[in-house]
Design an enzyme around this catalytic site. Structure first.
Site, PDB file in Angstrom:
ATOM      1  N   ARG A  26       0.825  -1.216   0.000  1.00 57.97           N
ATOM      2  CA  ARG A  26       0.000   0.000   0.000  1.00 57.97           C
ATOM      3  C   ARG A  26       0.851   1.255   0.000  1.00 57.97           C
ATOM      4  NH1 ARG A  26       2.486   2.169   3.151  1.00 57.97           N
ATOM      5  NH2 ARG A  26       2.540   2.094   5.423  1.00 57.97           N
ATOM      6  N   HIS A  33       0.102   9.054  10.715  1.00 54.39           N
ATOM      7  CA  HIS A  33      -0.055   8.707  12.137  1.00 54.39           C
ATOM      8  C   HIS A  33      -1.447   9.075  12.681  1.00 54.39           C
ATOM      9  CE1 HIS A  33       4.181   7.506  13.305  1.00 54.39           C
ATOM     10  NE2 HIS A  33       4.337   7.934  12.069  1.00 54.39           N
ATOM     11  N   ASP A  35      -4.046   7.064  12.193  1.00 56.87           N
ATOM     12  CA  ASP A  35      -4.872   5.853  12.394  1.00 56.87           C
ATOM     13  C   ASP A  35      -5.000   5.471  13.866  1.00 56.87           C
ATOM     14  OD1 ASP A  35      -2.225   4.831  12.434  1.00 56.87           O
ATOM     15  OD2 ASP A  35      -2.615   3.241  10.963  1.00 56.87           O
ATOM     16  N   GLY A 123      11.170  -2.529   2.983  1.00 59.12           N
ATOM     17  CA  GLY A 123      11.828  -1.315   3.480  1.00 59.12           C
ATOM     18  C   GLY A 123      11.574  -0.110   2.592  1.00 59.12           C
ATOM     19  N   GLY A 125       8.573   1.410   2.553  1.00 57.90           N
ATOM     20  CA  GLY A 125       7.401   2.112   3.081  1.00 57.90           C
ATOM     21  C   GLY A 125       6.122   1.690   2.378  1.00 57.90           C
ATOM     22  N   SER A 127       4.634  -1.262   3.009  1.00 56.15           N
ATOM     23  CA  SER A 127       4.015  -2.227   3.911  1.00 56.15           C
ATOM     24  C   SER A 127       3.986  -3.652   3.388  1.00 56.15           C
ATOM     25  CB  SER A 127       2.607  -1.793   4.331  1.00 56.15           C
ATOM     26  OG  SER A 127       2.317  -2.447   5.533  1.00 56.15           O
ATOM     27  N   SER A 128       5.164  -4.175   3.120  1.00 55.65           N
ATOM     28  CA  SER A 128       5.251  -5.595   2.774  1.00 55.65           C
ATOM     29  C   SER A 128       4.780  -6.437   3.957  1.00 55.65           C
ATOM     30  CB  SER A 128       6.678  -5.968   2.376  1.00 55.65           C
ATOM     31  OG  SER A 128       7.567  -5.542   3.370  1.00 55.65           O
ATOM     32  N   ASP A 173      -2.426  -0.018   7.279  1.00 49.04           N
ATOM     33  CA  ASP A 173      -1.764  -0.908   6.319  1.00 49.04           C
ATOM     34  C   ASP A 173      -2.632  -2.121   6.009  1.00 49.04           C
ATOM     35  OD1 ASP A 173       0.227   0.912   6.839  1.00 49.04           O
ATOM     36  OD2 ASP A 173       1.419  -0.443   8.069  1.00 49.04           O
ATOM     37  N   TYR A 222       8.736   5.092  16.346  1.00 47.70           N
ATOM     38  CA  TYR A 222       7.301   4.945  16.056  1.00 47.70           C
ATOM     39  C   TYR A 222       6.536   4.784  17.371  1.00 47.70           C
ATOM     40  CZ  TYR A 222       2.928   3.334  14.000  1.00 47.70           C
ATOM     41  OH  TYR A 222       1.606   3.207  13.654  1.00 47.70           O
TER      42      TYR A 222
HETATM   43  C1  GLA Z   1       3.001   2.733   9.687  1.00 52.64           C
HETATM   44  C2  GLA Z   1       1.946   2.011  10.527  1.00 52.64           C
HETATM   45  C3  GLA Z   1       0.537   2.553  10.217  1.00 52.64           C
HETATM   46  C4  GLA Z   1       0.499   4.066  10.336  1.00 52.64           C
HETATM   47  C5  GLA Z   1       1.661   4.702   9.569  1.00 52.64           C
HETATM   48  C6  GLA Z   1       1.773   6.181   9.797  1.00 52.64           C
HETATM   49  O1  GLA Z   1       2.833   2.448   8.327  1.00 52.64           O
HETATM   50  O2  GLA Z   1       1.999   0.630  10.272  1.00 52.64           O
HETATM   51  O3  GLA Z   1      -0.402   1.935  11.068  1.00 52.64           O
HETATM   52  O4  GLA Z   1       0.493   4.463  11.682  1.00 52.64           O
HETATM   53  O5  GLA Z   1       2.902   4.131   9.907  1.00 52.64           O
HETATM   54  O6  GLA Z   1       0.637   6.846   9.338  1.00 52.64           O
END
Ligand code: GLA
Length: 382
Positions: A26, A33, A35, A123, A125, A127-128, A173, A222
């Site tokens: 995705r 941040h 969510d 890596g 960003g 979301s693998s 994600d 995070y």
């Molecule tokens: C990562 C987390 C998500 C979200 C983003 C920031 O991807 O897995 O849940 O918090 O950071 O928006």
């Protein structure tokens, strides 16, 4: 199923897989941040992802294999698997899914062989990890002849990441990988959570610039932002920051520590930007969408402080290009990738101009990925 997947599975396990599932990576479109603060967020599922193929075994063993990450991981089938470490830690995603099944009223699968394939850069960003969770969940559920409503499936995958992998992430994600739709964005109201799709204007194009930089403390940072947001909410007297309005945060400024004020301001204004983005998308107004994207990055840069000089450099360059509507860091931050929303006129030459300028500044080129939207997680072979 593709011939090469079946061949690879046969090569590894000596027979064909019985179940195959695929889930996309995705792009975090906007809503940085927001969510886990109970806000709204928009994401795009892309045309690259993770495929999980499974075949039953009758000796009570689970065996996991993947390309490029070493040997077979063999574990006893149990409803309470033990987390793995080191080179085997990638297995914690499918194991986490299994460990979470009981919490969702489902049984753990009996023995199986499992092959994981991916055409998603790790890596970057993208979301693998969510793609691996969703594809594993669909594969494992098929192995036991069970099913889950889509929203439950997404929640189960987040549960696995929070409780087994140990990352306090929100639902973005997993929600986008689960509810994605080609030529659409996924809109999540994370409080429910509820999921909807918003059509993406046909001329929108995505470019990803992966810096391949990752802050050494990224997981800890995070988690620190998560804690800071909860503390800021408590200081404002609300349960989650989404319960506060931008006006409330301004009114409370004198009573908040400067850092709490910056975190809260970012979140409440970012939620307002997500909602404004939906309105602009519905009007087909990509210029306004682009301004909101770049404003989101500036807020991450100055208020949420989860950007880096590399990410800022890319956004500065991209935002100055006439073919770029907007650009922002995508995902947790502290390194990773920048996403640019462009017109169709932005091409390889424009991307190369950005990467060469970056190479002059930082001594190496970012990886460039021109990606499109794609459909959400699905079972390809039941
Ligand atoms: C990562 C987390 C998500 C979200 C983003 C920031 O991807 O897995 O849940 O918090 O950071 O928006």
């Amino acid at each position: 199923m593709t011939a090469s997947l079946e061949e690879k599975f046969r090569g590894r396990f000596g027979r064909a897989p019985a179940h195959v599932a695929r889930a996309p990576g995705r792009i975090e479109f906007i809503g940085n941040h927001t969510d886990y603060n109970g806000g709204t967020v928009l994401g795009a599922s892309i045309d690259r992802g993770v495929t999980v193929a499974v075949a039953p075994r009758d000796d009570g063993q689970w065996r996991f294999a993947t390309e490029g990450r070493g040997g077979l991981v063999t574990l006893p089938a149990t409803a309470s698997p033990t987390p793995q470490s080191g080179a085997n830690s990638w297995v914690n995603y499918p194991l986490g899914v299994i460990a979470s099944l009981a919490a969702f009223g489902r049984q753990a699968p009996a023995g199986f062989d499992c092959l994981v394939l991916s055409d998603l850069p790790t890596g970057a960003g993208l979301s693998s990890s969510a793609a691996l969770l969703l594809a594993s969940a669909l594969g494992m559920l098929a192995r036991c002849g069970q099913d889950l409503p889509r929203a439950e499936l997404v929640k189960l995958c987040r549960h696995a990441e929070n409780h087994f992998v140990g990352v306090p992430c929100g639902i973005l994600d997993q929600g986008v990988s689960g509810f994605g739709r080609k030529d659409h964005l996924v809109f999540i109201d994370c409080r429910g959570p509820t999921f909807a799709t918003v059509p993406l204007p046909a001329s929108a194009r995505f470019w990803i610039f992966n810096t391949h930089t990752k802050h050494a403390l990224v997981d800890g940072l995070y988690a620190a932002r998560h804690r800071e947001c909860m503390a800021a909410a408590a200081a404002l007297g609300v349960k989650l920051l989404a319960d506060a309005s931008p006006a409330q945060v301004e009114a409370a400024r004198a009573t908040l520590a400067p850092e709490a004020y910056r975190r809260a301001k970012h979140i409440v204004e970012e939620i307002a930007r997500v909602d404004a983005t939906v309105v602009a998308l519905q009007a087909g107004d990509l210029a306004t969408v682009g301004r909101l994207l770049t404003a989101s990055h500036r807020s991450s840069q100055h208020l949420f402080e989860n950007s880096t000089p590399e990410l800022d450099f890319l956004v500065d360059r991209l935002a100055a290009s006439p073919h770029v509507h907007g650009a922002r860091l995508s995902g947790g931050g502290f390194g990773g990738a920048v996403m640019a929303l462009t017109t169709p006129e932005f091409g390889n030459a424009q991307a190369a101009a950005v990467t060469s300028a970056y190479a002059v500044q930082f001594g190496q080129s970012p990886e460039v990925l021109h990606t499109q939207t794609g459909d959400g997680a699905q079972l390809l072979q039941a």
